[in-house]
Structure formats: C-alpha cells, structure tokens
Design an enzyme around this catalytic site. Structure first.
Site, mmCIF file in Angstrom:
data_model
loop_
_atom_site.group_PDB
_atom_site.id
_atom_site.type_symbol
_atom_site.label_atom_id
_atom_site.label_comp_id
_atom_site.label_asym_id
_atom_site.label_seq_id
_atom_site.Cartn_x
_atom_site.Cartn_y
_atom_site.Cartn_z
ATOM 1 N N SER A 37 0.854 -1.045 0.005
ATOM 2 C CA SER A 37 -0.015 0.000 0.009
ATOM 3 C C SER A 37 1.098 1.201 0.005
ATOM 4 C CB SER A 37 -0.920 0.031 1.382
ATOM 5 O OG SER A 37 -0.268 0.440 2.237
ATOM 6 N N THR A 38 0.319 2.307 -0.286
ATOM 7 C CA THR A 38 0.986 3.434 -0.232
ATOM 8 C C THR A 38 1.694 3.671 1.175
ATOM 9 O OG1 THR A 38 -0.143 4.873 -1.879
ATOM 10 C CG2 THR A 38 0.926 6.104 -0.294
ATOM 11 N N SER A 53 32.190 44.072 -3.957
ATOM 12 C CA SER A 53 31.095 45.174 -3.905
ATOM 13 C C SER A 53 31.225 45.461 -5.316
ATOM 14 C CB SER A 53 31.822 46.346 -3.217
ATOM 15 O OG SER A 53 31.004 47.536 -3.219
ATOM 16 N N SER A 54 29.822 46.158 -5.862
ATOM 17 C CA SER A 54 29.765 46.728 -7.141
ATOM 18 C C SER A 54 30.243 48.192 -7.066
ATOM 19 C CB SER A 54 28.289 46.594 -7.375
ATOM 20 O OG SER A 54 27.457 47.216 -6.384
ATOM 21 N N LYS A 103 37.564 45.567 -2.815
ATOM 22 C CA LYS A 103 36.894 45.068 -1.748
ATOM 23 C C LYS A 103 36.362 43.347 -1.855
ATOM 24 C CE LYS A 103 33.107 45.873 1.925
ATOM 25 N NZ LYS A 103 32.487 44.510 1.998
#
Length: 470
Positions: free
Chosen positions: A146-147, A324-325, A330
């Site tokens: 069965s399940t 960092s953009s 950094k």
C-alpha cells in the site's frame, strides 16, 4: 503547448471522468489527477534520483517476493523488474509528473510509480500502454503493498543513500581541519572569550577544535543513518499485513537487500513502524546540528579574517570574487557567509519536519511528502555547501603569523601566562599600568627590569602548550 496538448493520445477513465494521455507518456489517470490537483512546487518525484530509485527498488523487490509467494506470474514479475531497472536508469523521468510536495499522503506518488512501471512493463511484453490487460498498476505492480508502507520505506531508503554522500563530505572537511591544525601548530594566537582578549594559545589548537567537532558530526550522522535501515514494508495499510501473503515480508527484505546491497530490516512492531516517523526528527535534528555547528566555525573564520586593515586579519581566506559593485578592491568572506545562510534554511527545514512528525494521525503519518521535500533539500544543501566550503575556503586559508603574534604580545592576555613566574599581585599591578598608559605589558616589564621580552615570550610559549595529552 503543454505536456498534455498532444494530437496523439489515449483515453483513460476514473470515477471523475475521462482524460487524454499522450501516447508517448507512461503515466495514467491517477498520475494526471495528482498533477492537476496537487502541483505546488517546482520539483517532481523524479527530481532526486535516490528517491526515484528507492521507489523502483521497492516495486522491484515486491515483484520478486510476489513471484516467490505465488501471487504473481513469472512473466509479469520479470516485466515489472525490467521496468524498474529502466526507471533507475532515468529512462522514465519524463513520465514521473507528480509533485514531490503533493498533499495526498503519498497516494499520488505511489500511483505515479505504479502506472509508469505497469505501462513500461506492458510495452516490454509487447502490449500497448494503458491497456493494463497483462500488468495492472494496482493488481500487479502494487500487489502486497500500500502507499502507507511503500512510501515511508522508499523515503528511508532514499535518505539512507543520500546521507552516504553527505557523510563523505563531512569527513573530508574534518580531515582538512586536521591539516590546518598541523599547519598552524606553532602559530602563537590570542585566545578570546566574549570577544575580549583572554589567554595565549596556538592557532593550530583552535583548528584542532574545529577538526574534533567535525569528526564528531560525521560520526553522529553515521549513527542516525543506521536507524533508517528498519522499514515498514509488509505492513500494508495499517500494520496488520492484511493484503500480503504470509511469506511475503521475509522474501521482500531478502530481495531488497540483494538489489540495494544494504541489509534492511523488518520492524519489531509493525504498528509503530506505520504510525511514527520519529526517526526523521532524529535525522533532521542531526542535519540541523551539523549545519549549525559548521555555521559557528564559518562565523569564526569571518571574524578572524576581518579587515584587511580595520579588523583582526589573523587569517586570510582565498579571494573567491569581488565583494562590492561600488567599493573597488573589496573582497568579502562569501564562502563562510554562504555556510551561515545555509544554516538558516536547514534549521527552517527542521522545523517543518518536526511539525510533520508531530501531526501524524492514528495509524499512519500522511505528511510524508513534506518530510521528503525538506529532508532531501537539507541533505542536498549540506552536501554541496560543505564541498564548496572545504574546497574554496578552508583548503586555501592561511595565517598571518606576525599579526597573530602582535595581537597576542600587545594584549592583556599575556598577563595570565606570566602569573606563574611573577605572581598574581605583581602582574596585576603591571597590567593596570599597561592599561593606564596604553602601552604593551611586555614593554613595561622590560623597562621595569622585571622580565625581558625574550623571557616573557618563553613563558607565553609555555602557557600556550596543552597541559594534557592530545
């Protein structure tokens, strides 16, 4: 055009009505109902190969056990076995369409596997998919099951398999920390408590602590993994075994062991095995403990590498990417940060598992899909995350020996090391003078003729050696 908008289709009917199924797909009407009613996440039951394989292995073992018990013919059993093998090779993935997080207590998942295996078996026997005249999803593929016993069994088998890769990664990380402990064995280091200067130590000693913890995490994962070898197979719907032949249970475990190479065991009490999922509280708890512990180490590495000018800067992490953009040059500790962030997700998964385990009702727990989803997610995150952390961060980190030494010798922490030589009162007086004048304690002692810096460093070296056997 979606998966069901095909010109060539076959028809299947259930009590709700008739549905069209593309002729090149192996699922049936129960799979479609589960797909239509219960798709909520982006992952299907085929997403984790270990789970797909575990379900196929249960059906495979069942087909052989049913043949042994005389409730399945040789041709049917052989076709089901071949279909299961095909499934473990990934050849049926596009027909496993039910959502991993489906809410039918696992029935839609079990029927998706039953239908795909039955239809593939039909094809292998030279019959069209969907006819079910030779191999039926319920009568043959799901025979003696069965399940309620197959789903938790497959969940345990898949989790056992996935934990093997995770344990390997934790052990590799532990050995990397062992290497760092040896590499930094002679580096004098300022030990800190409550983020305040405390006592002299060696940087290698700190990393030996990380190594010891990580070895222990691996050992605990090994222990909890072993608890997954007890399965509820043969309990069928509620633990009575009704619907399976008397000899089925012993046979199915024998065949499953041969198929998987793992000795899986029948439970001491089938009703307990069907009702309770406490083992997954333990598994998820160990995953939570593992990631929380590694996040603590990651936090330490973030602090120790802070700077490069305004922080501690006592270790250097490999530069993985720009930090960092907007701030040129950094570099951030992205790998330790990723480990810490991962801990948030896995701890959240553990809460979901705890809730699901708690809310099982009476004879079964019908919240197994969320346990599958969350446990598999945690194991996957940890396995990949630890590998990245080890390879891209820990393996390449180095120590700034001079900065470590300077922080120690310029701090008040050296006072503790000098007490055995000079006595508490004398050192305390000199320490207060150091604070008041903002000068190094070692410099003040040398000026006062109490002790040369060389003698003080010798005392510090002695104090930073362990007083017990390693």
């Amino acid at each position: 055009m979606n998966a069901f908008d095909r010109v060539e289709a076959r028809l299947e009917r259930d009590y709700v009505g008739e549905v069209e199924i593309p002729v090149d797909k192996l699922y049936g009407v129960n799979s479609i109902r589960g797909y239509q009613n219960l798709t909520a996440s982006s992952l299907t039951v085929a997403h984790y190969p270990e789970f797909r394989d575990a379900f196929a292995q249960c059906k495979w073992a069942a087909a052989l056990a049913n043949l042994d018990s005389g409730v399945l013919g040789a041709a049917q059993s052989e076709a089901i076995v071949l279909a299961c093998k095909d499934m473990t090779e990934g050849n049926c993935d596009d027909s496993l369409i039910v959502d991993l997080l489906e809410g039918s207590g696992g029935t839609s998942t079990n029927m998706n596997f039953n239908e795909v295996i039955a239809n593939r078996a039909q094809q292998l026997m030279g019959h069209p998919a969907g006819s079910y005249d030779i191999v039926h999803p319920n009568d043959h593929v799901n025979c003696s099951q069965s399940t309620n016993d197959v789903y938790p069994a497959a969940l345990k088998i898949a989790t056992y398999s996935m934990l093997g890769g995770l344990i390997t990664q934790v052990e590799l990380l532990a050995r990397e920390f062992d290497r760092k402990a040896e590499q930094f064995a002679d580096v004098l280091h300022l030990g800190r408590t409550c983020l305040q200067d405390a006592q002299p130590m060696r940087l290698g000693q700190k990393f030996s602590g990380y190594a010891s913890l990580t070895h222990r995490l691996a050992a605990e994962l090994v222990n909890v993994r072993d608890k997954l070898r007890t399965l509820p197979l043969g309990g069928t719907a509620i633990g009575t075994g009704f619907g399976a032949p008397a000899a089925y249970r012993a046979s199915v475990y024998q065949h499953l062991g041969d198929i998987t190479g793992v000795e899986y065991l029948a439970p001491a009490n089938s009703f307990d095995a069907m009702q309770n999922m406490d083992v997954f509280s333990r598994v998820s708890g160990e995953l939570r403990t593992c990631v929380a512990s590694l996040a603590k180490i990651a936090s330490d590495l973030t602090l120790l590498s802070s700077g490069p000018v305004g922080g501690l800067g006592e270790i250097r992490l490999p530069e993985a990417q720009a930090g960092s953009s907007i701030m040129p040059g950094k570099v951030n500790p992205v790998l330790p940060m990723a480990m810490i962030q991962m801990s948030f997700a896995i701890i959240g998964n553990d809460v979901a598992v705890a809730q699901a385990v708690q809310y099982g009702e009476l004879e079964i727990n019908h919240f197994e899909p969320v346990v599958s989803s969350r446990v598999f997610d945690s194991i996957t995150l940890l396995t990949k995350g630890i590998a990245q952390f080890r390879e891209k961060c820990v393996a390449g980190l180095t120590a700034d020996v001079e900065r470590n030494k300077a922080h120690l010798t310029q701090s008040m922490a050296v006072a503790t090391a000098l007490v055995p030589e000079l006595g508490y009162a004398s050192v305390s007086k000199l320490a207060r003078q150091s604070v008041a004048e903002g000068r190094s304690l070692l410099a003040i002692m040398e000026e006062s003729g109490v002790m040369t810096q060389a003698e003080a460093l010798e005392a510090i070296e002695k104090a930073s050696r362990p007083v017990f056997d390693a």
